[in-house]
Each structure stands twice: as C-alpha cells, then as structure tokens.
Design an enzyme around this catalytic site. Structure first.
Site, mmCIF file in Angstrom:
data_model
loop_
_atom_site.group_PDB
_atom_site.id
_atom_site.type_symbol
_atom_site.label_atom_id
_atom_site.label_comp_id
_atom_site.label_asym_id
_atom_site.label_seq_id
_atom_site.Cartn_x
_atom_site.Cartn_y
_atom_site.Cartn_z
ATOM 1 N N ALA C 71 -29.008 -4.193 1.901
ATOM 2 C CA ALA C 71 -28.869 -5.618 2.600
ATOM 3 C C ALA C 71 -27.650 -5.846 2.638
ATOM 4 O O ALA C 71 -27.419 -7.173 1.998
ATOM 5 C CB ALA C 71 -30.045 -6.346 1.903
ATOM 6 N N CYS C 133 -33.085 -7.260 14.534
ATOM 7 C CA CYS C 133 -32.670 -8.557 13.859
ATOM 8 C C CYS C 133 -33.724 -9.560 14.070
ATOM 9 O O CYS C 133 -34.322 -9.423 15.172
ATOM 10 C CB CYS C 133 -31.445 -8.783 14.686
ATOM 11 S SG CYS C 133 -30.234 -7.664 14.365
#
Ligand SMILES: Cc1cc2nc3c(=O)[nH]c(=O)nc-3n(C[C@H](O)[C@H](O)[C@H](O)COP(=O)(O)OP(=O)(O)OC[C@H]3O[C@@H](n4cnc5c(N)ncnc54)[C@H](O)[C@@H]3O)c2cc1C
Ligand SMILES: Cc1cc2nc3c(=O)[nH]c(=O)nc-3n(C[C@H](O)[C@H](O)[C@H](O)COP(=O)(O)OP(=O)(O)OC[C@H]3O[C@@H](n4cnc5c(N)ncnc54)[C@H](O)[C@@H]3O)c2cc1C
Ligand SMILES: Cc1cc2nc3c(=O)[nH]c(=O)nc-3n(C[C@H](O)[C@H](O)[C@H](O)COP(=O)(O)O)c2cc1C
Ligand SMILES: Cc1cc2nc3c(=O)[nH]c(=O)nc-3n(C[C@H](O)[C@H](O)[C@H](O)COP(=O)(O)O)c2cc1C
Ligand code: FES
Ligand code: FES
Lengths: 310, 242, 310, 242
Positions: C71, C133
């Site tokens: 991440a 996203c």
C-alpha cells in the site's frame, strides 16, 4: 496463564473455535465424526443441493505451489439423501459435544428455500448457505454472492424455511465490497456470516497448453487465500454485528489467531487437511492455545477483532 | 502440480497390459500411487510399479487405460505424487517370510514390494490369481527376484485351477508367514482379509476406491469398514496397515 | 527452431512481450531506462494523478511468504511534474526501441480526463488507466473498476482527452465478472485491457496484534496472484477482442507462457523484480524464448489464447 | 514478513546513541541493513551493527529513533532483512590495508566490517569524524579489534580539530590503502568519493536514502549519480561498490 479454548457460537458451546470447513471430509457421517475425533470444535457438511450431482470429471483439484485449486463441482447426494447422512452424523457427534453445521446451495432462490427446509428436518445446529453458486435464472449465471439483493433474497428464503435453526451465509471474496453484501444478508436475517469461500482462479500447465482442472476454472484455497480472507473478515466485522466463521488459508494456530484478530468468532479450516492431514484440526487448536498462552490471552474471545479500526 | 514425464520404453506384459517406463525416478514406497493425467482425457490413480525410473503397469479396460496404451515413445505423461501410504516391511526383516497376494494390476505394486523385501533379506512367497493363463501378470519378474511363486487360474490354464485364496491357504499351511500383503480386486481382498484374521496374521491390504482430489480433501475415496472411521484410500491408504 | 520474440501491441513493435508493470521502478526516467536496459520490451510509469502525493507511511510493503502486499499509496509528483519525467524517459527510451506506457489515475471522472490530457502532452506511446482507485464522488468510495458504468465513464473521459494515443484500461480482480467490466470499457472505446491490478488483502502480525501495513489493507501481488490473473485474463479474452496486457504473478518465462496461453498479447511483470532483481525482466524474456523454442513454437503469438474455450 | 526479536541488552554508546542487542543472530554482510518496525510507530532502515547476536546502533534524532531508545529489556523489535548489498573485502585479504571512514551512525556498520576484516587478516585504519567529543561513537570498540584509529572533531574536543576528510588525507598520505570504505552523512561521502577518485583508490561507499518498500520495487530510494542508471539504495546498495 491458563487458556480456555471453549467458545460460543450462536448459542452453541464449542470446545474450541476450529470448525471443519464445508467440502472437506464432509461427505459422510463417518468423515464428519473423524474430523470431530481429530479435534475440530464443530464440523460442516459438504454443501448439498436439490438434486444428486456427480460433480466434474478429473482433474478436480491440484496443489499449484502456493495453495490448492479445486472444482469438485458440488458433488452431493441431493437434499433427500443428505438428511440421512446428517441425522446419522448428528447422533454420533452429540456424545462428542461437537455441533454440526449443514451446508446447502441451490440454483434459484426457490431451490435454496426447498433444500433448506429438507435439510432442516435433520436438525443440524446451524445451516450454512453457500451462495457462491451461479444463479441459473440470471442470463449470465452470476453467483448469488455477487450482489446484495440476490444474496438477501436467498437469505430470506432460507430463514423462512428453517424455523429456529440459525443461519450463516457464506460470502465470496470476488466482490468489490464484501461489507455491503454482509450488511444486506444480515439485514435479511442472517444470524452469522461465513467468510470466505474460495477465490476464483485458473491454473494452466504450460506443457499441456491447457488448464489443469477439467472445469478449467476453480476455487483457490490454502496459503494464497489467507490475506484475502483476513481482509474480507476485517471488512465484514466492521460492517455487521453478528458472529463470523472466519475461513481461508488457516494452516496453523498462528493463522487462526490472525483471523480471530481480524474479527472472526470461530475459525474455518479446510485445505490445511491436505498440507497436514486430518490431524491438522486438533493440532491447530492446540497451537492456538499455545499462542494465546504465550501472548498472555485467556481465551479466543480476548483477541477477537483486536485489529479493529479505531 | 503435475510433473511431466516422458515415455522412454514400453513393455508388453500380457495381451492387455503394458508397463510404461518413464524418463526419471520418483522416490516412493511400494503401494504408493500417483495421479496420472492425460490432458483432455482423464486423471486417475496408478500404482507405482517401480521407482527408478518410474514405471506404471496399466491394464487396458476403458478410455483412460486405452489412452495410456496408445502412448508411443517420447509421449508425455503428467504425474502428481507419490501419494498415499504404501506397504511397510517388518522392522527387522532379515530372514522373515512374507506372503504377497495379487490379482489384476495389483501384482505391479507387489513386484515393487518384492524387490524391496528381497533387498533387505526377506523370504518372499507370492500368490497370483488370474482368470486364464493369458491374464497372469509379471510371473517371470517375481521369479527373477527370487520369490517363490504360486499361480492359480480360474480355468486351470496356468498353475493350479481355482481361486487365489486356495493358493493362499496352501501357503499359509505350508509355513506361517510373518505378514501378508495383498493388492487386487475387492472380492479377493475381502477373502484374504478373512483368511488372515482366521490365522491371526498381520496383514496389509491395498484397497481401490474412486479417486477425485487424491489429496484427502473431497471424501470421494472413503472406504467403509477399514481400520479407522472415515478411512480415505488416498490419504490413509491405499494400503490399510490395520 | 528459431524463436522470434518481437510482438505487436497497438501498432507498436516490441522486441519482446515483457512489459514493466506500473508502480514498479516507474518513478523516474532513469529507473524506466534501467528497466529497459534490463531487457523489458516496454515499460510503464508509476500511476500519476492530479496532484502530488506522498503516499502512506511505512510499512508500505512486505513479503508475506506467498507474495507481496503493498500500500504505497500512489505516491506521485502530480500530472504536471510527471510530464517532464515522461518526456525525459521517452527521449532516452527511443534509441532503445522500448515504448513507454504512461499510467494515470484520478478521484473523479473529470480528474481522469484532466490528468489524461496533461500526461498526453508528454507523448507516451500508450496511456494506461488505473481504475482501482476509490471514486471520491461515491458515498462508499467504491473503486471505478467495480462496475461497468463508472469504468466506461472513465474510459470515455480519457479517450476524449488524449486524441490518437491508444488507451489501455487496467482492471481489478475483485469483481464477480471481470468480463463484463472489460466489455463495458471496450464499448466505451478502450483500445486494450490491462489485467490485472493487485487483489485487495490484509496481512496481520499476530505478535503485534495488528495489520503490518500502516494502511491496514493493501494489494496482493506475486505468486499468490497468478491463478487469479490467469482466470481474469482468460475471462477477458473471451469477452473482448482487444489486446491484453496480462499481468499478475509472472515470475518466470514459463509463467509468461501461461498468461499468453490464457489470452494475453503481452505480459506485465512487477513483483518478480523483488524476487529476482531488476534483471528479472530480461531473464523472463529469455526463459520465454527458451520455452517457446523447446515446445516448438515460433513466436509468442503462437500460444496466445491457446487454452481458449471451444 | 518481519521476525520478532527481543531486546536482551542495551548499551549506551554516547549521550544520544544506544546499541540494542537482540536475542538471536541474523546472518548478514557488513553494510547490509534491516527494516525495523515498531508497530504503530514506524518502519525504517537500520544498519546491522553486529550479526551474532543481531545488534542495532541507533542515534536518537526523531520519533522513530526515540521510540527505539525507549525500549526496555524484553521489548520486541520487528525486523525484516538482511536487505541490500554490503561491503566486500579484498579477495585475498591477508595483510592488505584498508581504510574505513565513518560519521554519525555510519561507524556502526564499519565496526562490523572492521571485525570481519581483522578476522581475515587485514590491517585496518579507521577515521571517525564527529562534531564534538561527545558525538564520537564506538572509538574504544575499534581499538579493541585492533584497528588504527584517527578521530577528528569539528571543535577539536577530541582527536584533531577539523573535518574527517583531513584525517583521511593524512591516512592516505601515510600509506596507500588497498581500498576505502565509508559510511556517514552524504556530504562526507561526497568528499571521500572525491578524495578516492583523486588518489585512484577503489572505494565502497554506503549511501542513505529515504526507504519505503525496501524491496527494490517502489523506486523511493533511488540515488542519482551512482555507478548505475536508476541506482536503488535498498536493492543495489546501500553500499555502492562502483
Ligand atoms: C490406488 C489405485 C491404484 C491403481 N493402480 C492401477 C495400476 O497400477 N494399473 C492399472 O491399470 N489400474 C490401476 N488402478 C485403476 C485405474 O485408476 C483405473 O480405474 C483404470 O485405469 C481404468 O480406467 P479407464 O478409464 O481406462 O476405465 P473405466 O472406464 O474406468 O473402467 C472400465 C471398466 O473396467 C473396470 N475396471 C477398472 N479397472 C479395472 C482393472 N484394473 N481390471 C479390470 N477391470 C477394471 C471398471 O469397473 C469398468 O467396468 C488403480 C486404482 C487405484 C484406486
Ligand atoms: C541504509 C540505511 C541505514 C541506516 N542505518 C541507521 C543506523 O544504523 N542507525 C541509525 O540511527 N539510523 C540509521 N539510519 C537512519 C534511520 O533510518 C532513520 O532515518 C533515523 O532513525 C531517524 O528516524 P526518526 O524517525 O527517528 O527521525 P526523523 O524524524 O526521520 O529525523 C529527524 C531529523 O534528524 C535527521 N536525521 C535523520 N537521521 C539522522 C542521523 N543519523 N543523524 C543525524 N540526523 C539525522 C533528519 O534529517 C531529520 O531532520 C539508516 C538509514 C539508511 C537509509
Ligand atoms: C476441495 C474443496 C471443496 C470445497 N467444497 C465446498 C463446498 O462444497 N461448499 C462450500 O461452501 N465451500 C467449499 N469449499 C470452500 C471451503 O469451505 C473454504 O471456504 C475454502 O477452501 C477456504 O478455506 P481453506 O483455505 O481453509 O481451505 C471447498 C474447498 C475445497 C478445497
Ligand atoms: C509496489 C507496487 C506498486 C504498484 N503500484 C501500482 C500503480 O501505481 N499503478 C498500477 O496500476 N498498479 C500498481 N501496482 C500493480 C502492478 O502494476 C501489477 O498490476 C500487480 O503488482 C500484479 O503484477 P505482479 O504480480 O507481476 O506484481 C503496484 C504493484 C506493486 C507491487
Ligand atoms: S480422493 Fe479426495 S479424499 Fe481421497
Ligand atoms: S525503498 Fe522501494 S525501491 Fe528501495
């Protein structure tokens, strides 16, 4: 520090939180008993549907290096045949104090209700609803697990059919937001959530130039699934306030601790039986006990949801 | 995952049986099996007939075994294994007498066992049963490893006439073996088990079952009435050591 | 038999089908050049968005045994800063004959269009649209990749902004039916599909009692992702007739062959750089060449979609 | 994944530097590093100061290093590594003279290197630079392993007054070493690199960078102007061996 592994699930008392997952050793009363004798705290039968099914032809499963992929094809004796199996299993599990979870599936909402009603007559402790099956009424055969509405409809149909038997709905990982599916089925009456089923995948043999499974695609389980399962369990735990049977990639007591920390109430174990044998079930319980003891926790509940968001 | 092996030699054993000799070894115990895959055809269990190099003895009875018979030199066979648990020899084998009882392709893993047993100094008696002389498998190979051979055929066209269990009775009466090992059709196994129990003899029998995952997961290969509740041929067996 | 690794992608000629995946070594012109010098057939820049972003704090990535989870948090210099990087990279990649794919993302449909337009001014050979996203306009922050409609809207906005530059839309694996998303974006004008992005997951450290990543959740890549990617690529290849940049878990030339067989036109490689170093890119190309030669295939196109459904 | 280590001993090195001595070894080369994680705090690169047992020398300058300083005996440190590439000693080390140049925490990996170098028979010269005498790190330890030590401080409170590069110049003029190894602030490294180039000396310098993945993936730790295009401190370094 003494550790007490017993735990409570939907009003049942389990001697430990390790639950044999559906589809593993769950095809006969004797195999369910064996899993219980090997140390499982509860056992789940192989999913059964409306009609007997042979399943797919071989190869149906393979270890691809970081996990297993299978497409057994939901072989089962049909709800009618399953009742005898479940009643036999129940009678033999009772003296061991090991609850029985009966797994069901269907091709339509109505079938779920019918199978649930028949299976309920065997008196399992919990009914688990496998909704990772294609909806035959949908033109694309989308699984019921794919969207909140059809998942909720299945849940309602099953709840209406089973009377007081608690129902756990088993969710699939290949959705954008599992928390929303969880919220839908809980709103529709699910008493618990099982998370997760296998992740769809394909294993190809480059020399053969084809997929290994006769069904081409199958479900990924085992080590590769663990981080996917942990995330799904954590998401579900944030979204709903029911017990979670956390399942996916648990190979050891430490893995069991991780999934409890993610928010599971009890821990489903399947593919570990391939890596470690049937004794994995009891061994994982012992390892969990050791982990809890070393880390100073008194019971599995002490770590449930430990990683929860603030 | 499967490993690809190449057929480097094919030996005809009888009118419907061939041994495929492959290009590499696979370290295994006698009685263990592999899942052999022919892409587009099927994947089925086959006993390991020899480990160095890996050999598979196949009786042609249907689509899969016929496809295996159709493989020429240089053809590929996909194999996963060794799987399951095989036969175990006596702890202190030197000079111990063991009795092997085989029918059908079941003699193949017994030949592998006979080789191992002879290598560690066992005396090996073998009873082979078959329908007719044409069905008798691997007899010469057993003699070649120095095993004492008794053959029975149902029509008497080779060895004594009758069922293999008669030969077993004879062998048991001649000299009590340390243990009995058997592989073959289920009816034969049942009879041999009965005999061993009557004589109070340790016995290890290899059981057939319909195998799917071969991984001890799916439950398809459960054999009832074995030494443990929920006995799985692929995981606990195929050899039941009691 | 001689093997010719060159291949064609959207009118471009690649010396081999190995494409550096977005987010790996794609943060500077010199790293893109290094990947090209290490043997990649094409290279993709790190996804860039409308504004500069630092990304998440450490830990941002970890090897969990069967793959990597990361991440990073889409750290990037913003579209404005990216243009200089891309122009520099393009100039230095040109003499190597290695095409440049520019990856972009946004938080709204409009942002995708804006970023695409700015980035297009740098003249990359292909624009890749990362739609994994969160849609900031959606109350749940659902990723654009989660449903066909928003994925198509992003595609249209980007296509309208970039003129003749071909666009590949990068899909996410955590959807029930990736084939439908693929069909939507192709209908909306996508010239190619990149499949797949990482699979959402969580890695927990039981001793710490918390997720390892500071962001808690991250994307799974590497070996564990391969069967998921193979299935997604096979599904996409059945659904649409555009080139596919098949990405996910490719660690070796044999893996590259498998993803080509599933239906990919070229092969994205990311996490292999951790396991094998930057040289993995060229090594995988050589291994693919060896595999093809041994198996008697003349070029990568010969195995493309070999496993296709009848 | 990270492995959990336990702090079994803490040694104060100077007013703001501690060495954490952990409960197990981690086999590594001098110059390699680990990513050390304190859950809820941060994860950052730390040089391996010793491998058996693993030790980390930490200068307290901000939140992460302060948190490490706050760890008591029995506390846990999560570590992944060893990562990157360290220093390499001459192929045929016996009797070869090497020069080590350190500043700040950079002397910690150099001490590890000095131990290794002495063990294989190198002659070891060390130059340590610091602001004041209080900042000088590990000087006694270098002497203890038999290294020849030159200290410089900016205020002259210990050793000679000046920058470490002056001591380096002196050492180079006294006797030409086989190779130069340096770890410390970027300014110091630049100066040492310049000196080595002027003298035509092989040199291995350990570079700092902002590290994120530590896995050679994210590109965050790229250092420009190194021996290769797109040089990554975590993957190609931290030591640039030219
Ligand atoms: C543990 C184990 C080990 C095995 N080892 C071997 C081996 O070493 N060699 C070998 O040839 N087979 C072996 N088998 C059997 C094998 O797996 C297949 O069943 C066999 O090859 C038949 O498959 P098929 O598709 O060709 O025929 P099928 O269509 O499955 O069978 C055709 C017919 O033949 C019958 N049949 C199946 N097998 C036999 C047999 N061996 N003899 C006579 N009739 C039979 C079936 O019942 C059916 O009626 C083993 C099975 C198990 C469970
Ligand atoms: C390969 C590598 C190896 C490293 N090895 C070590 C090691 O062995 N021991 C060690 O203590 N640190 C080491 N570091 C530095 C370490 O990773 C952290 O940067 C350091 O601990 C500061 O983090 P912090 O959060 O405490 O302070 P931050 O908030 O990050 O820094 C506070 C301030 O101090 C400055 N600063 C950072 N590090 C230092 C320093 N060492 N000396 C003086 N000022 C500094 C920063 O620029 C900032 O202005 C290494 C770094 C790299 C890249
Ligand atoms: C061989 C096999 C068969 C399975 N069959 C079923 C099934 O019938 N019903 C079901 O709900 N899940 C089934 N599953 C999924 C498991 O119950 C479990 O959710 C999944 O395997 C993840 O757990 P694991 O990694 O511990 O195996 C099966 C899994 C395997 C490996
Ligand atoms: C560290 C890291 C950073 C990534 N960053 C991006 C990114 O910025 N944009 C993007 O589209 N994909 C990103 N990805 C996903 C990769 O491009 C690729 O789709 C995925 O990792 C699967 O391929 P692999 O298994 O070969 O790594 C990233 C992956 C990793 C491991
Ligand atoms: S074949 Fe699946 S358990 Fe034996
Ligand atoms: S820290 Fe990510 S590449 Fe070095």
């Amino acid at each position: 520090m003494g550790v007490d592994l017993t735990c409570e699930l939907l009003g049942l008392r389990l001697r430990n939180p390790i639950v044999l997952a559906s589809g593993i050793l769950g095809t006969s009363a004797s195999l369910l008993v064996r899993a219980a004798e090997s140390g499982a705290g509860a056992v789940t039968s192989k999913s059964c549907g409306p009609r007997p099914r042979d399943g797919h032809s071989n190869p149906v499963a393979v270890d691809w290096g970081h996990g297993v992929i299978n497409a057994i094809g939901l072989s089962n004796p049909g709800a009618g045949g399953e009742v005898a199996l479940l009643m036999d299993a129940r009678a033999r599990l009772a003296p061991l104090g090991v609850p029985l979870i009966a797994s069901i599936f269907g091709g339509t909402i109505a079938e779920y209700g019918e199978v649930a009603q028949i299976v309920a007559s065997a008196g399992p402790d919990i009914i688990e609803v496998n909704i990772s099956c294609p909806n035959v009424a949908d033109e694309f055969g989308t699984p019921f697990a794919a969207d909140g509405r059809s998942a909720a409809e299945v849940t309602e149909a099953v709840k209406a059919a089973v009377g007081p038997i608690p129902v756990s709905v088993k969710l699939a990982p290949n959705v954008p937001a599992i928390s929303r599916i969880a919220a839908s089925v809980v709103e529709a009456g699910a008493d618990a959530i099982t998370a997760i089923n296998t992740m769809p995948g394909m294993v190809i043999d480059a020399d053969a130039g084809r997929p290994v499974l006769s069904n081409r695609v199958g479900g990924i389980s085992g080590p590769a699934l663990k981080p996917i399962a942990l995330r799904c369990v954590a998401d579900v735990a944030r979204a709903v306030d029911v017990p979670i049977i956390g399942t996916g990639g648990v190979m050891s007591g430490r893995d069991a601790a991780e999934i409890l920390m993610a928010g599971a109430t009890v821990v489903g174990v399947g593919t570990a039986v391939w890596y470690r044998g049937v004794t994995a079930l009891g061994e994982i319980a012992v390892e969990l006990e050791q982990f809890l003891g070393r880390a100073g926790y008194g019971d599995p509940a002490a770590i449930r949801g430990l990683i929860a968001y603030p | 995952m499967h490993e690809v092996f190449t057929v480097v030699h094919v030996r005809a054993e009888n009118y419907r049986t061939k041994t495929l000799i492959l290009d590499r070894s696979l370290s295994a115990q006698p009685g263990q099996f592999v899942m052999a895959w022919l892409p587009g055809v099927d994947e089925k269990p086959l006993s390991i007939a020899a480990e160095a190099p890996l050999a598979l003895t196949v009786v042609s009875v249907g689509p899969f075994s016929e496809a295996l018979h159709g493989l020429g030199l240089g053809a590929s066979v996909w194999v996963r294994g060794p799987l399951g648990h095989g036969f175990t020899l006596p702890d202190d084998p030197l000079g111990k007498r063991i009795l092997l009882v085989g029918g059908g392709y079941g003699v193949a893993p017994l030949l592998f066992l006979a080789r191992r047993a002879r290598a560690v100094g066992c005396t090996v008696d073998v009873c082979i049963g078959a329908r007719t002389s044409a069905d008798v498998l691997l007899a010469a190979s057993f003699s070649a490893v120095g095993a004492m051979l008794r053959i029975t055929t149902e029509d008497g066209s080779a060895g004594s006439q009758g069922m293999v269990t008669q030969a077993v009775d004879e062998a048991l009466r001649a000299e009590r073996p340390y243990a009995v090992y058997a592989c073959g059709p289920i009816g034969m196994l049942g009879a041999v088990e009965h005999q061993c129990k009557r004589y109070g003899l340790p016995h290890q029998l290899s059981w057939e079952a319909h195998m799917r995952c071969g991984m001890g997961l799916c439950g398809a290969c459960e054999v009832h009435g074995r030494s443990a509740e929920g006995w799985l041929a692929c995981h606990d067996g195929p050899v039941d050591r009691g």
